[in-house]
Design a protein around this motif. Structure first.
Motif, PDB file in Angstrom:
ATOM      1  N   ARG A  68     -30.121   4.150  20.875  1.00 49.33           N
ATOM      2  CA  ARG A  68     -29.288   3.016  20.463  1.00 49.33           C
ATOM      3  C   ARG A  68     -27.812   3.231  20.795  1.00 49.33           C
ATOM      4  NH1 ARG A  68     -30.601   0.615  14.699  1.00 49.33           N
ATOM      5  NH2 ARG A  68     -29.940   2.679  13.999  1.00 49.33           N
ATOM      6  N   ASP A  69     -27.341   4.495  20.693  1.00 46.16           N
ATOM      7  CA  ASP A  69     -25.935   4.744  21.015  1.00 46.16           C
ATOM      8  C   ASP A  69     -25.635   4.403  22.469  1.00 46.16           C
ATOM      9  OD1 ASP A  69     -25.400   5.530  18.456  1.00 46.16           O
ATOM     10  OD2 ASP A  69     -25.328   7.682  18.880  1.00 46.16           O
ATOM     11  N   ALA A  72     -25.635   0.641  22.852  1.00 44.42           N
ATOM     12  CA  ALA A  72     -24.476   0.037  22.179  1.00 44.42           C
ATOM     13  C   ALA A  72     -23.215   0.238  23.018  1.00 44.42           C
ATOM     14  CB  ALA A  72     -24.293   0.644  20.790  1.00 44.42           C
ATOM     15  N   ALA A  73     -23.046   1.431  23.592  1.00 50.39           N
ATOM     16  CA  ALA A  73     -21.838   1.708  24.385  1.00 50.39           C
ATOM     17  C   ALA A  73     -21.695   0.694  25.513  1.00 50.39           C
ATOM     18  CB  ALA A  73     -21.888   3.124  24.940  1.00 50.39           C
ATOM     19  N   ASP A  74     -22.807   0.284  26.094  1.00 51.77           N
ATOM     20  CA  ASP A  74     -22.763  -0.686  27.188  1.00 51.77           C
ATOM     21  C   ASP A  74     -22.879  -2.135  26.704  1.00 51.77           C
ATOM     22  OD1 ASP A  74     -22.395   1.233  29.096  1.00 51.77           O
ATOM     23  OD2 ASP A  74     -24.495   1.379  29.664  1.00 51.77           O
ATOM     24  N   GLY A  75     -22.960  -2.307  25.388  1.00 47.50           N
ATOM     25  CA  GLY A  75     -22.960  -3.663  24.832  1.00 47.50           C
ATOM     26  C   GLY A  75     -24.279  -4.395  24.966  1.00 47.50           C
ATOM     27  N   ILE A  76     -25.374  -3.640  25.098  1.00 46.84           N
ATOM     28  CA  ILE A  76     -26.669  -4.264  25.370  1.00 46.84           C
ATOM     29  C   ILE A  76     -27.389  -4.627  24.069  1.00 46.84           C
ATOM     30  CG2 ILE A  76     -28.940  -3.897  26.429  1.00 46.84           C
ATOM     31  CD1 ILE A  76     -27.490  -1.949  28.372  1.00 46.84           C
ATOM     32  N   PRO A  77     -27.729  -5.900  23.892  1.00 48.38           N
ATOM     33  CA  PRO A  77     -28.412  -6.300  22.664  1.00 48.38           C
ATOM     34  C   PRO A  77     -29.876  -5.868  22.643  1.00 48.38           C
ATOM     35  CG  PRO A  77     -28.081  -8.209  24.080  1.00 48.38           C
ATOM     36  CD  PRO A  77     -27.434  -7.046  24.770  1.00 48.38           C
ATOM     37  N   THR A 101     -19.234  -8.449  19.799  1.00 46.83           N
ATOM     38  CA  THR A 101     -18.798  -7.711  20.989  1.00 46.83           C
ATOM     39  C   THR A 101     -18.731  -8.632  22.198  1.00 46.83           C
ATOM     40  OG1 THR A 101     -21.042  -7.052  21.602  1.00 46.83           O
ATOM     41  CG2 THR A 101     -19.827  -5.551  20.169  1.00 46.83           C
ATOM     42  N   GLN A 102     -19.322  -9.813  22.076  1.00 49.41           N
ATOM     43  CA  GLN A 102     -19.170 -10.821  23.123  1.00 49.41           C
ATOM     44  C   GLN A 102     -19.015 -12.183  22.457  1.00 49.41           C
ATOM     45  OE1 GLN A 102     -22.264 -11.399  26.354  1.00 49.41           O
ATOM     46  NE2 GLN A 102     -21.915 -13.504  25.700  1.00 49.41           N
ATOM     47  N   VAL A 114     -22.854 -12.091  21.350  1.00 46.02           N
ATOM     48  CA  VAL A 114     -23.480 -10.837  20.912  1.00 46.02           C
ATOM     49  C   VAL A 114     -22.722 -10.295  19.707  1.00 46.02           C
ATOM     50  CG1 VAL A 114     -24.123  -8.480  21.583  1.00 46.02           C
ATOM     51  CG2 VAL A 114     -24.216 -10.318  23.287  1.00 46.02           C
ATOM     52  N   ASP A 116     -22.800  -7.422  16.105  1.00 43.70           N
ATOM     53  CA  ASP A 116     -23.262  -6.164  15.517  1.00 43.70           C
ATOM     54  C   ASP A 116     -23.967  -6.498  14.196  1.00 43.70           C
ATOM     55  OD1 ASP A 116     -23.287  -3.816  13.926  1.00 43.70           O
ATOM     56  OD2 ASP A 116     -21.597  -2.992  15.014  1.00 43.70           O
ATOM     57  N   ASN A 121     -27.563  -2.142  15.536  1.00 42.28           N
ATOM     58  CA  ASN A 121     -28.017  -2.914  16.702  1.00 42.28           C
ATOM     59  C   ASN A 121     -27.032  -3.995  17.093  1.00 42.28           C
ATOM     60  OD1 ASN A 121     -30.808  -1.775  16.547  1.00 42.28           O
ATOM     61  ND2 ASN A 121     -30.737  -2.857  14.585  1.00 42.28           N
ATOM     62  N   LEU A 122     -27.052  -4.301  18.383  1.00 42.68           N
ATOM     63  CA  LEU A 122     -26.411  -5.518  18.848  1.00 42.68           C
ATOM     64  C   LEU A 122     -27.484  -6.584  18.982  1.00 42.68           C
ATOM     65  CD1 LEU A 122     -23.926  -4.158  21.516  1.00 42.68           C
ATOM     66  CD2 LEU A 122     -23.406  -5.066  19.244  1.00 42.68           C
ATOM     67  N   GLN A 124     -28.220 -10.627  20.301  1.00 48.40           N
ATOM     68  CA  GLN A 124     -27.719 -11.763  21.074  1.00 48.40           C
ATOM     69  C   GLN A 124     -28.226 -13.055  20.456  1.00 48.40           C
ATOM     70  OE1 GLN A 124     -26.925 -11.980  25.472  1.00 48.40           O
ATOM     71  NE2 GLN A 124     -28.977 -12.840  25.466  1.00 48.40           N
TER      72      GLN A 124
ATOM     73  N   THR B  28     -17.743  -5.930  27.420  1.00 45.26           N
ATOM     74  CA  THR B  28     -18.690  -4.818  27.555  1.00 45.26           C
ATOM     75  C   THR B  28     -19.324  -4.876  28.945  1.00 45.26           C
ATOM     76  OG1 THR B  28     -20.529  -6.144  26.725  1.00 45.26           O
ATOM     77  CG2 THR B  28     -19.270  -4.884  25.092  1.00 45.26           C
ATOM     78  N   PHE B  30     -22.390  -5.086  29.482  1.00 48.06           N
ATOM     79  CA  PHE B  30     -23.413  -6.133  29.385  1.00 48.06           C
ATOM     80  C   PHE B  30     -22.830  -7.509  29.697  1.00 48.06           C
ATOM     81  CE2 PHE B  30     -25.621  -9.348  26.800  1.00 48.06           C
ATOM     82  CZ  PHE B  30     -26.899  -9.224  27.308  1.00 48.06           C
ATOM     83  N   GLU B  31     -21.640  -7.788  29.154  1.00 50.72           N
ATOM     84  CA  GLU B  31     -21.036  -9.108  29.395  1.00 50.72           C
ATOM     85  C   GLU B  31     -20.651  -9.258  30.866  1.00 50.72           C
ATOM     86  OE1 GLU B  31     -17.873 -10.332  26.747  1.00 50.72           O
ATOM     87  OE2 GLU B  31     -17.519 -12.162  27.897  1.00 50.72           O
ATOM     88  N   ARG B  69     -18.686   2.345  18.382  1.00 54.77           N
ATOM     89  CA  ARG B  69     -19.781   2.692  19.289  1.00 54.77           C
ATOM     90  C   ARG B  69     -19.686   1.937  20.602  1.00 54.77           C
ATOM     91  NH1 ARG B  69     -24.768   0.773  16.792  1.00 54.77           N
ATOM     92  NH2 ARG B  69     -25.920   2.348  17.940  1.00 54.77           N
ATOM     93  N   TYR B  70     -18.699   1.054  20.715  1.00 55.77           N
ATOM     94  CA  TYR B  70     -18.668   0.151  21.861  1.00 55.77           C
ATOM     95  C   TYR B  70     -17.575   0.495  22.845  1.00 55.77           C
ATOM     96  CZ  TYR B  70     -21.450  -2.054  18.378  1.00 55.77           C
ATOM     97  OH  TYR B  70     -22.395  -2.271  17.426  1.00 55.77           O
TER      98      TYR B  70
END
Lengths: 136, 100
Positions: A68-69, A72-77, A101-102, A114, A116, A121-122, A124, B28, B30-31, B69-70
């Motif tokens: 999950r880390d 999360a770092a890449d912003g993926i839900p 985060t988005q 997106v 938190d 978890n993220l 969408q 991010t 992802f975006e 974490r982001y």
């Protein structure tokens, strides 16, 4: 075959239940003790009580955190929920202190955002375009 | 440094990434991937986008910051000043200098 249940790992099931019901607005479907501390805990949408259940699954397995880390770092839900108006949900949830985060992003027929879920978890949220929501 | 800058700007996908970051800062990975695939119909892998971002970061055009974490990406246009400083626009000639 049909999709009956899907799951997200959550850091704390009690906290997750509060967030998914009181903030997101889902309703509890099953809450059954499993072992000493864990629960089989599912929620459903009030718009679709017989629909797909979301299992709020304990995140105790050691593989969960690095998995999950990294996402999360890449912003993926890790899950996506359908809403009729992404911007309205964004305003409503932001007002309740939910961190995005988005921000709402229009991409052709689809709008997404997106956030938190406070449980690791993220998530969408997305509008369902007419042509996608009706398979007929 | 200048080589990094010009190399970074030489690729159309990287310029599109800069366009999108100019529209909305703090994205991010992802975006950024979503915007490239959904808005621009660019069939590019997440790893490919990461590599483009690394080139842009090396040129100083993209900066990353971690918040909890982001990880978010921001546009930094400061390096572009090197271009206008190196090739400044000719000063407009005053009316007194124009031939009569």
């Amino acid at each position: 075959m049909r999709i009956h249940l899907t799951s997200v790992f959550v850091d704390d099931q009690a906290k997750a239940l509060r967030f998914y019901t009181e903030v997101l607005g889902f309703v509890k479907k099953y809450d059954v003790p499993v072992g000493e501390t864990d629960r089989w805990l599912t929620v459903v949408s009030p718009e679709e009580p017989g629909g797909t259940e979301l299992l709020l699954e304990p995140a105790g397995h050691p593989a969960v955190k690095p998995y999950r880390d990294a996402l999360a770092a890449d912003g993926i839900p890790l899950a996506q929920f359908a809403v009729s108006d992404v911007r309205a949900e964004y305003e409503r949830l932001s007002g309740l202190g939910v961190r995005f985060t988005q921000e709402p992003l229009e991409m052709g027929p689809v709008t997404t955002a997106v956030f938190d879920d406070t449980c690791g978890n993220l998530i969408q949220i997305a509008t369902q375009p007419e042509e996608m929501s009706s398979p007929s | 440094m200048a080589d990094d800058l010009f190399k970074a700007l030489a690729d159309p996908t990287r310029r599109t990434i800069l366009d999108e970051l100019a529209e909305q800062s703090g994205q991010t990975l992802f975006e950024i991937c979503s915007r490239l695939s959904m808005k621009h119909r660019l069939g590019i892998s997440r790893q490919g986008v990461s590599q483009h971002l690394a080139v842009l970061e090396a040129a100083g055009l993209v900066e990353t910051r971690r918040e909890g974490r982001y990880k978010f990406h921001d546009l930094n246009t400061a390096p572009l000043r090197q271009i206008t400083e190196r090739w400044p626009a000719p000063a407009p000639s005053g009316p007194e200098e124009s031939p009569s």
